[in-house]
Design a protein around this motif. Structure first.
Motif, PDB file in Angstrom:
ATOM      1  N   MET A 178       1.213  -1.421   0.181  1.00 33.33           N
ATOM      2  CA  MET A 178       0.355   0.598  -0.454  1.00 33.33           C
ATOM      3  C   MET A 178       1.076   1.566  -0.484  1.00 33.33           C
ATOM      4  O   MET A 178       1.410   0.974   0.686  1.00 33.33           O
ATOM      5  CB  MET A 178      -0.890  -0.041   1.164  1.00 33.33           C
ATOM      6  CG  MET A 178      -1.476   1.352   1.268  1.00 33.33           C
ATOM      7  SD  MET A 178      -2.709   1.254   2.276  1.00 33.33           S
ATOM      8  CE  MET A 178      -1.706   1.326   4.143  1.00 33.33           C
TER       9      MET A 178
ATOM     10  N   ILE B 263       0.954   5.279   0.161  1.00 31.83           N
ATOM     11  CA  ILE B 263       0.148   6.590   0.794  1.00 31.83           C
ATOM     12  C   ILE B 263       1.199   7.837  -0.034  1.00 31.83           C
ATOM     13  O   ILE B 263       2.195   8.154   0.681  1.00 31.83           O
ATOM     14  CB  ILE B 263      -0.708   6.861   1.834  1.00 31.83           C
ATOM     15  CG1 ILE B 263      -0.887   5.682   2.415  1.00 31.83           C
ATOM     16  CG2 ILE B 263      -1.168   8.381   2.475  1.00 31.83           C
ATOM     17  CD1 ILE B 263      -1.504   5.538   3.886  1.00 31.83           C
TER      18      ILE B 263
ATOM     19  N   ASN C 150      -7.918  13.240   4.327  1.00 34.79           N
ATOM     20  CA  ASN C 150      -8.855  12.685   5.886  1.00 34.79           C
ATOM     21  C   ASN C 150      -8.028  11.001   5.155  1.00 34.79           C
ATOM     22  O   ASN C 150      -9.495  10.182   5.018  1.00 34.79           O
ATOM     23  CB  ASN C 150      -9.690  12.814   6.793  1.00 34.79           C
ATOM     24  CG  ASN C 150      -9.901  14.833   7.601  1.00 34.79           C
ATOM     25  OD1 ASN C 150      -7.964  14.561   7.747  1.00 34.79           O
ATOM     26  ND2 ASN C 150     -10.272  14.573   7.050  1.00 34.79           N
ATOM     27  N   ILE C 151      -7.333  10.272   5.729  1.00 38.56           N
ATOM     28  CA  ILE C 151      -7.065   8.597   5.998  1.00 38.56           C
ATOM     29  C   ILE C 151      -7.473   8.078   6.883  1.00 38.56           C
ATOM     30  O   ILE C 151      -6.563   8.537   8.174  1.00 38.56           O
ATOM     31  CB  ILE C 151      -5.960   8.311   4.489  1.00 38.56           C
ATOM     32  CG1 ILE C 151      -6.432   8.633   3.818  1.00 38.56           C
ATOM     33  CG2 ILE C 151      -6.094   7.073   5.288  1.00 38.56           C
ATOM     34  CD1 ILE C 151      -5.170   8.986   2.792  1.00 38.56           C
ATOM     35  N   LEU C 152      -8.715   7.281   6.979  1.00 33.26           N
ATOM     36  CA  LEU C 152      -8.298   6.583   8.467  1.00 33.26           C
ATOM     37  C   LEU C 152      -7.738   4.890   8.548  1.00 33.26           C
ATOM     38  O   LEU C 152      -8.538   4.552   7.779  1.00 33.26           O
ATOM     39  CB  LEU C 152      -9.867   5.826   8.979  1.00 33.26           C
ATOM     40  CG  LEU C 152      -9.980   6.119  10.760  1.00 33.26           C
ATOM     41  CD1 LEU C 152      -8.787   6.156  11.805  1.00 33.26           C
ATOM     42  CD2 LEU C 152     -11.090   5.093  10.796  1.00 33.26           C
ATOM     43  N   ILE C 153      -7.002   4.061   9.258  1.00 33.19           N
ATOM     44  CA  ILE C 153      -6.411   3.500   8.683  1.00 33.19           C
ATOM     45  C   ILE C 153      -6.370   2.790  10.351  1.00 33.19           C
ATOM     46  O   ILE C 153      -5.541   2.894  11.439  1.00 33.19           O
ATOM     47  CB  ILE C 153      -4.758   3.216   8.355  1.00 33.19           C
ATOM     48  CG1 ILE C 153      -4.738   4.258   6.596  1.00 33.19           C
ATOM     49  CG2 ILE C 153      -4.313   1.658   8.209  1.00 33.19           C
ATOM     50  CD1 ILE C 153      -3.575   4.081   6.493  1.00 33.19           C
ATOM     51  N   THR C 154      -6.960   1.269  10.258  1.00 38.18           N
ATOM     52  CA  THR C 154      -7.362   0.889  11.493  1.00 38.18           C
ATOM     53  C   THR C 154      -6.608  -0.673  11.211  1.00 38.18           C
ATOM     54  O   THR C 154      -7.318  -1.276  10.294  1.00 38.18           O
ATOM     55  CB  THR C 154      -9.039  -0.001  11.459  1.00 38.18           C
ATOM     56  OG1 THR C 154      -9.018   1.329  12.034  1.00 38.18           O
ATOM     57  CG2 THR C 154      -9.121  -0.436  13.064  1.00 38.18           C
ATOM     58  N   THR C 155      -5.209  -1.141  12.184  1.00 34.23           N
ATOM     59  CA  THR C 155      -4.914  -2.120  12.094  1.00 34.23           C
ATOM     60  C   THR C 155      -5.386  -3.355  12.893  1.00 34.23           C
ATOM     61  O   THR C 155      -5.142  -3.147  14.465  1.00 34.23           O
ATOM     62  CB  THR C 155      -3.618  -1.991  11.653  1.00 34.23           C
ATOM     63  OG1 THR C 155      -2.742  -1.441  12.837  1.00 34.23           O
ATOM     64  CG2 THR C 155      -3.058  -0.652  10.715  1.00 34.23           C
ATOM     65  N   SER C 156      -4.896  -4.157  12.921  1.00 31.99           N
ATOM     66  CA  SER C 156      -5.087  -5.515  13.603  1.00 31.99           C
ATOM     67  C   SER C 156      -3.946  -6.810  13.650  1.00 31.99           C
ATOM     68  O   SER C 156      -3.994  -7.444  12.611  1.00 31.99           O
ATOM     69  CB  SER C 156      -6.430  -6.560  14.077  1.00 31.99           C
ATOM     70  OG  SER C 156      -6.503  -7.182  14.571  1.00 31.99           O
TER      71      SER C 156
END
Length: 260
Positions: A1, A3, A15-21
Motif C-alpha cells: 500500500m 500513500i 483524511n485517511i483512517l487506517i485501522t490495523t489488527s
C-alpha cells in the motif's frame, strides 16, 4: 500500500483512517493470578475440569491460574492449543505423551521431573501443524508459527541422567560395518540412538544409527544398520601428539527420556 498525498481534492477532505489488527488468532486477555490450590487435579479425571469432561481432539485447553494439574495421559488426541497459567506437572508414575499444535506456558509453570527427583519414565511432547494452519498472536508484536512451544513463564525439564553423552571410537569403523567399539561401562541399552561425527574432510560424512546390543565389558556396540561412512578411532587418546586434541571419532549418545 502506498500513500503519496498527491490527490488534488480539497485539503480539508484529505483524511485517511487506517485501522490495523495483528490478531490472527484470539487476542489475549490479562491473566488474573490466583493462589495455588491445596489439592491436585488430574488431567484424566473429568471431575477436575469445569466442563466435567476430559479435553478432546481439537480443543483449546487452559490450565487456569491457581490449578495444580497432573498430566497423566499415556497418549492424547491432538489439542489445538494448551495455555498454562497454573501449574502443569507430568506424572512420574507412567509414560506420558502430549500431542498439541501450540503449547503456551504463559503465567504458569510446566514441570517434567525435578532436580531432586529426575523424571525416570518416558515423556513426549509432539507438535503438530502444517504450513497453511492458523498462527497465534501472543502479543501485538510477537506472532508464533503454526506449531511451537512458547514460554514466558517457567519450563523445567529434568530427565534421567546418562553416564556420558559423548564418547570416542576405540577402533576404526569402516563403511559397511555393523558394529563399533567405544568406551566400556556406559549405560547404553537397545534402542538408544547414536550419532557418529565425521573424521574426514567431508563435513557430511556422519552416521545416525541405533543400538541393537552393547557389551558393557568390551564396549562393542552392534548396530541396527551398516555404517555409510568411515570413522577413525584408536584405543588411546591422541591428545599428547596433537597439542591436547583428541582426534578420535566422536560418538554422541542422543537418546533422552524427555523428547520433544
Amino acid at each position: 500500500m502506498v500513500i503519496n498525498g498527491k490527490n488534488n481534492t480539497d485539503p480539508a477532505n484529505r483524511n485517511i483512517l487506517i485501522t490495523t489488527s495483528r490478531c490472527v488468532g484470539p487476542c489475549l486477555a490479562a491473566v488474573v493470578i490466583k493462589e495455588t490450590e491445596g489439592t491436585k487435579r488430574y488431567w484424566s479425571n473429568p471431575g477436575d475440569w469445569p466442563s466435567k469432561a476430559v479435553p478432546k481432539e481439537g480443543d483449546t485447553v487452559e490450565i487456569e491460574s491457581g490449578w495444580d494439574m497432573i498430566y497423566d495421559l499415556q497418549d492424547s488426541p491432538v489439542f489445538k492449543m494448551i495455555t498454562v497459567n497454573g501449574i502443569l506437572t507430568f506424572s512420574n508414575k507412567t509414560n506420558t505423551h502430549m500431542r498439541v499444535k501450540h503449547l503456551f506456558v504463559r503465567a504458569g509453570e510446566l514441570h517434567i521431573g525435578s532436580k531432586e527427583l529426575p523424571y525416570d519414565k518416558t515423556a513426549r511432547i509432539t507438535l503438530y501443524g502444517s504450513r497453511n494452519e492458523e498462527t497465534i498472536v501472543y502479543d501485538n508484536a510477537i506472532e508464533g508459527g503454526n506449531k511451537l512451544i512458547a514460554n514466558v513463564g517457567t519450563i523445567s525439564l529434568w530427565g534421567k541422567a546418562r553416564t556420558q553423552t559423548l564418547t570416542r571410537l576405540r577402533k576404526e569403523a569402516k563403511k559397511g560395518d555393523n558394529s563399533i567399539t567405544i568406551e566400556a561401562g556406559l549405560d547404553l541399552v537397545a534402542g538408544d540412538r547414536l550419532g557418529l561425527a565425521p573424521t574426514s574432510f567431508a563435513s557430511d560424512a556422519s552416521d545416525d544409527v541405533f543400538v541393537s546390543t552393547y557389551d558393557n565389558v568390551t564396549g562393542v556396540v552392534t548396530l541396527n544398520s551398516s555404517l555409510l561412512h568411515y570413522h577413525w578411532g584408536a584405543d588411546q587418546s591422541t591428545a599428547s601428539r596433537y597439542n591436547g586434541v583428541d582426534i578420535r571419532g566422536e560418538v554422541m549418545i542422543l537418546s533422552r527420556n524427555i523428547i520433544i
